[in-house]
Design a protein around this motif. Structure first.
Motif, PDB file in Angstrom:
ATOM      1  N   ARG A   1     -14.324  -5.901   5.583  1.00  0.00           N
ATOM      2  CA  ARG A   1     -12.893  -5.981   5.299  1.00  0.00           C
ATOM      3  C   ARG A   1     -12.541  -7.353   4.733  1.00  0.00           C
ATOM      4  NH1 ARG A   1     -12.652  -6.784  11.134  1.00  0.00           N
ATOM      5  NH2 ARG A   1     -11.643  -8.787  11.608  1.00  0.00           N
TER       6      ARG A   1
ATOM      7  N   LYS B   1      -7.310   2.439   3.815  1.00  0.00           N
ATOM      8  CA  LYS B   1      -5.989   1.939   3.456  1.00  0.00           C
ATOM      9  C   LYS B   1      -5.734   0.539   4.018  1.00  0.00           C
ATOM     10  CE  LYS B   1      -3.587   6.402   3.082  1.00  0.00           C
ATOM     11  NZ  LYS B   1      -2.445   7.208   3.599  1.00  0.00           N
TER      12      LYS B   1
ATOM     13  N   LEU C   1       0.010  -3.382  15.625  1.00  0.00           N
ATOM     14  CA  LEU C   1      -1.024  -3.142  14.617  1.00  0.00           C
ATOM     15  C   LEU C   1      -0.851  -1.740  14.067  1.00  0.00           C
ATOM     16  CD1 LEU C   1      -3.724  -3.668  13.111  1.00  0.00           C
ATOM     17  CD2 LEU C   1      -4.908  -2.871  15.169  1.00  0.00           C
ATOM     18  N   LEU C   2      -0.731  -1.643  12.730  1.00  0.00           N
ATOM     19  CA  LEU C   2      -0.654  -0.345  12.076  1.00  0.00           C
ATOM     20  C   LEU C   2      -1.873  -0.186  11.197  1.00  0.00           C
ATOM     21  CD1 LEU C   2       0.795   2.273  11.473  1.00  0.00           C
ATOM     22  CD2 LEU C   2       2.033   1.095   9.627  1.00  0.00           C
ATOM     23  N   GLN C   3      -2.744   0.718  11.582  1.00  0.00           N
ATOM     24  CA  GLN C   3      -3.976   0.986  10.848  1.00  0.00           C
ATOM     25  C   GLN C   3      -4.076   2.480  10.660  1.00  0.00           C
ATOM     26  OE1 GLN C   3      -7.453  -1.201  12.116  1.00  0.00           O
ATOM     27  NE2 GLN C   3      -8.783   0.515  11.635  1.00  0.00           N
ATOM     28  N   GLY C   4      -3.814   2.946   9.435  1.00  0.00           N
ATOM     29  CA  GLY C   4      -3.736   4.375   9.206  1.00  0.00           C
ATOM     30  C   GLY C   4      -2.566   4.962   9.971  1.00  0.00           C
TER      31      GLY C   4
ATOM     32  N   GLU D   1     -10.986   6.842   6.863  1.00  0.00           N
ATOM     33  CA  GLU D   1     -11.218   6.154   8.138  1.00  0.00           C
ATOM     34  C   GLU D   1     -12.481   6.707   8.797  1.00  0.00           C
ATOM     35  OE1 GLU D   1     -10.895   3.500  11.058  1.00  0.00           O
ATOM     36  OE2 GLU D   1      -9.453   3.609   9.412  1.00  0.00           O
TER      37      GLU D   1
ATOM     38  N   ASP E   1      -5.379   8.110   7.244  1.00  0.00           N
ATOM     39  CA  ASP E   1      -6.305   7.563   6.251  1.00  0.00           C
ATOM     40  C   ASP E   1      -7.520   8.493   6.149  1.00  0.00           C
ATOM     41  OD1 ASP E   1      -7.959   6.141   4.615  1.00  0.00           O
ATOM     42  OD2 ASP E   1      -7.753   4.247   5.684  1.00  0.00           O
TER      43      ASP E   1
ATOM     44  N   SER F   1      -4.051  -2.273   6.140  1.00  0.00           N
ATOM     45  CA  SER F   1      -3.471  -2.277   7.485  1.00  0.00           C
ATOM     46  C   SER F   1      -2.705  -3.576   7.707  1.00  0.00           C
ATOM     47  CB  SER F   1      -4.549  -2.109   8.557  1.00  0.00           C
ATOM     48  OG  SER F   1      -5.474  -3.182   8.521  1.00  0.00           O
TER      49      SER F   1
ATOM     50  N   SER G   1       0.689   8.727   7.583  1.00  0.00           N
ATOM     51  CA  SER G   1      -0.143   7.571   7.216  1.00  0.00           C
ATOM     52  C   SER G   1      -1.614   7.786   7.504  1.00  0.00           C
ATOM     53  CB  SER G   1       0.345   6.333   7.995  1.00  0.00           C
ATOM     54  OG  SER G   1       1.697   6.054   7.695  1.00  0.00           O
TER      55      SER G   1
END
Length: 438
Positions: free
Chosen positions: A254, A287, A309-312, A42, A39, A289, A37
């Motif tokens: 964002r 991407k 939290l899923l960020q990249g 980023e 990014d 999140s 995943s």
């Protein structure tokens, strides 16, 4: 008293025991799971500290806060939050971030009727040390990013059943301070060299929130469902103040959509989707999140939170707790973040929130209730005109500050009584009789 002792004990046990965790193996496993995943876009923006949570409860909930905003940490998530807060509140937060960096936050918010306003001051800083070719330290200071946020919001169509749509805006001014660095030839500090790389950021937020009741399995007047849509950190950054001013890289803009749901009085679930926006090249934006959190209130003064939290390729797992007594709320949170070491001491955040009253909203609502009940009593005894007068008083009091709501129960009762009187008058005129005689 026993509940208070239990809550205090759990609060401090949580704070001390997480430091004994050994999460090295867990961190390695998670890094492998989410490696796909990554990014590639980023880190292409400046003022990244705008995305760092102020800490405490918001971080414990995975930062899924745009559709909750029930305390003074709403500034970074949804500017509409100040219009729905019940209490005047001041908060202080400390977030021990990564690599010896930290974030300090001070916030104040207040509400007058359906209009909310407030201000927030944030300072992110990290030690800056420079060494020469021989390993000697020749300069030492701090790199910092300081921002001031000014908020204004209002709730429209506020009522007893549907609590309305809140809309708000933030104005943000941020300053990136880079310390002066040295000339490699003689290790002397170059005056103004840091100012050349420092930057000024001018940004704005817009947010909206709808609050209402549905699938609610408890008795309470506060809405149990909230939907939110926000635009955060849209603006520009300027640098080169030492010579000629020029545009810097993009700000961390964002778009977020959030949802919160409280099915039971002591259980709350919140989720949020975020899409980074690269203003200069939308196709190179980051991407999508996802963040989610859960809060369980174990006692009247103690709550437990967890979040994800899923960020990249950077999943963050959070745990936290809140202790509330006599208008003071203390929060502590620990986050396992793959951008840092698994040592718990390196990523603990704390916050304290102090409330200073609701400006008479609760007392006014009690008066409205009393007038409404008195109207029902008159109506049940057949004194319809007196009942209408009481309901009119309830409607006017609810519509005035500090409540500013449309009190539908009294409006519906008044309209029904007026319609009854109207139909009664028609019958009396038609048959030339008076119902008072019966």
């Amino acid at each position: 008293m026993m509940k208070k002792i239990f809550s205090i004990s759990v609060f401090f046990i949580f704070l001390t025991q997480i430091q004994a965790l050994d999460l090295t193996d867990t961190q390695s496993t998670l890094a492998d799971i989410f490696s796909s995943s990554v990014d590639p876009n980023e880190g292409t923006t400046v003022f990244r500290s705008m995305n760092i949570p102020c800490g405490g409860r918001t971080e414990a909930l995975g930062t899924a806060f745009s559709a909750l905003c029930d305390d003074s940490t709403f500034f970074d998530y949804n500017p509409a939050g100040s219009a729905i807060l019940n209490q005047t509140e001041i908060s202080l937060s400390h977030n021990a971030w990564i690599a010896d960096s930290a974030l300090e936050t001070l916030a104040l918010t207040r509400r007058n009727g359906n209009t909310g306003y407030g201000a927030q001051l944030k300072c992110f800083y990290v030690p800056f040390s420079e060494y020469n070719l021989y390993g000697d330290r020749v300069a030492g200071s701090y790199y910092s990013e300081t921002s001031a946020t000014f908020n204004l919001s209002h709730t429209f169509l506020a009522g007893y059943t549907f609590r309305g749509i809140s809309a708000g805006a933030n104005l943000k001014l941020a300053w990136r301070s880079v310390p002066d660095y040295t000339d490699n030839r003689d290790d002397s500090i170059i005056s103004g060299s840091g100012l050349e790389q420092s930057a000024l950021g001018i940004m704005g937020d817009l947010g909206a929130m709808a609050s209402f009741n549905a699938l609610k399995f408890y008795q309470d007047r506060e809405p149990n469902i909230k939907l939110a849509l926000t635009l955060n950190n849209f603006g520009a950054s300027l640098t080169g103040f030492g010579s000629s001013i020029k545009k810097d890289d993009d700000t961390p803009a964002r778009i977020s959509a959030g949802f919160s749901y409280r099915p039971f009085a002591r259980l709350m679930i919140t989720s949020e989707l975020r899409k980074p926006v690269l203003l200069s090249n939308f196709s190179s934006s980051g991407k999508l999140s996802f963040a989610t959190g859960l809060e369980a209130k174990l006692t009247p003064i103690f709550a437990f939170q967890c979040g994800f939290l899923l960020q990249g390729a950077n999943p963050r797992f959070s745990l936290g707790s809140e202790f509330d007594i006599k208008g003071i709320k203390m929060d502590v949170a620990y986050t396992l973040d793959l951008t840092t070491s698994a040592n718990p001491v390196n990523h603990i955040s704390l916050s304290a929130k102090m409330t200073f009253g609701d400006r008479g909203r609760k007392a006014t609502m009690a008066q409205v209730d009393q007038l409404y009940l008195e109207g029902l009593q008159f109506y049940s005894e057949g004194y319809y005109s007196e009942a209408i007068i009481k309901w009119e008083e309830a409607i006017k009091k609810a519509a005035s500050s500090p409540l500013c709501i449309k009190f539908e129960p009294a409006i519906q009762a008044r309209d029904a009584a007026l319609n009854f009187n109207k139909q009664k008058s028609k019958l009396e005129d038609m048959y030339n009789i008076s119902f008072e005689e019966y």
